[in-house]
Design a protein around this motif. Structure first.
Motif, PDB file in Angstrom:
ATOM      1  N   GLY A  94       0.709  -0.887   0.056  1.00 44.61           N
ATOM      2  CA  GLY A  94       0.278   0.053  -0.100  1.00 44.61           C
ATOM      3  C   GLY A  94       1.052   1.144  -0.231  1.00 44.61           C
ATOM      4  N   ILE A  95       0.353   2.149  -0.934  1.00 40.84           N
ATOM      5  CA  ILE A  95       0.900   3.339  -0.527  1.00 40.84           C
ATOM      6  C   ILE A  95       0.291   4.081  -1.064  1.00 40.84           C
ATOM      7  N   ASP A  96       0.539   5.688  -0.201  1.00 45.46           N
ATOM      8  CA  ASP A  96      -0.458   7.083  -0.461  1.00 45.46           C
ATOM      9  C   ASP A  96       0.483   7.895  -0.400  1.00 45.46           C
ATOM     10  N   ASP A  97      -0.002   9.008   0.002  1.00 43.22           N
ATOM     11  CA  ASP A  97       0.455  10.393   0.040  1.00 43.22           C
ATOM     12  C   ASP A  97       1.691  10.323   1.323  1.00 43.22           C
ATOM     13  N   ALA A  98       1.312   9.785   2.574  1.00 41.82           N
ATOM     14  CA  ALA A  98       1.923   9.898   3.815  1.00 41.82           C
ATOM     15  C   ALA A  98       2.866   8.593   3.717  1.00 41.82           C
TER      16      ALA A  98
END
Length: 78
Positions: free
Chosen positions: A38-42
């Motif tokens: 998983g990966i997001d902006d933070a």
């Protein structure tokens, strides 16, 4: 705050890619070797052999794609 080059690299990889990520912890640096889940902006999540590791992208010092692990050897009884 803009992401450093290592964190930017993670954002370009497809989920499921095997990676090694070096990141800051209170006592220094450590590595997570496993699959990008998983990966997001933070933050990103790396599934290691023992657990999922959630890493703040601001703490990433280095990151790269790595090849699949070698096949496990079978135990030979004797």
């Amino acid at each position: 705050m803009p992401l450093n080059r290592a964190a930017q690299t993670l954002t370009t990889l497809p989920l499921g890619t095997r990676v090694v990520v070096r990141y800051r912890i209170p006592d220094g640096l450590t590595d997570a070797l496993g699959y990008l889940r998983g990966i997001d902006d933070a933050r990103c999540t790396v599934e290691t052999r023992t657990s999922d590791v959630v890493i703040e992208l601001a703490d990433v010092q280095a990151a790269k794609e790595v090849p699949p692990p070698p096949p496990r050897r079978s135990a030979r009884g004797g």
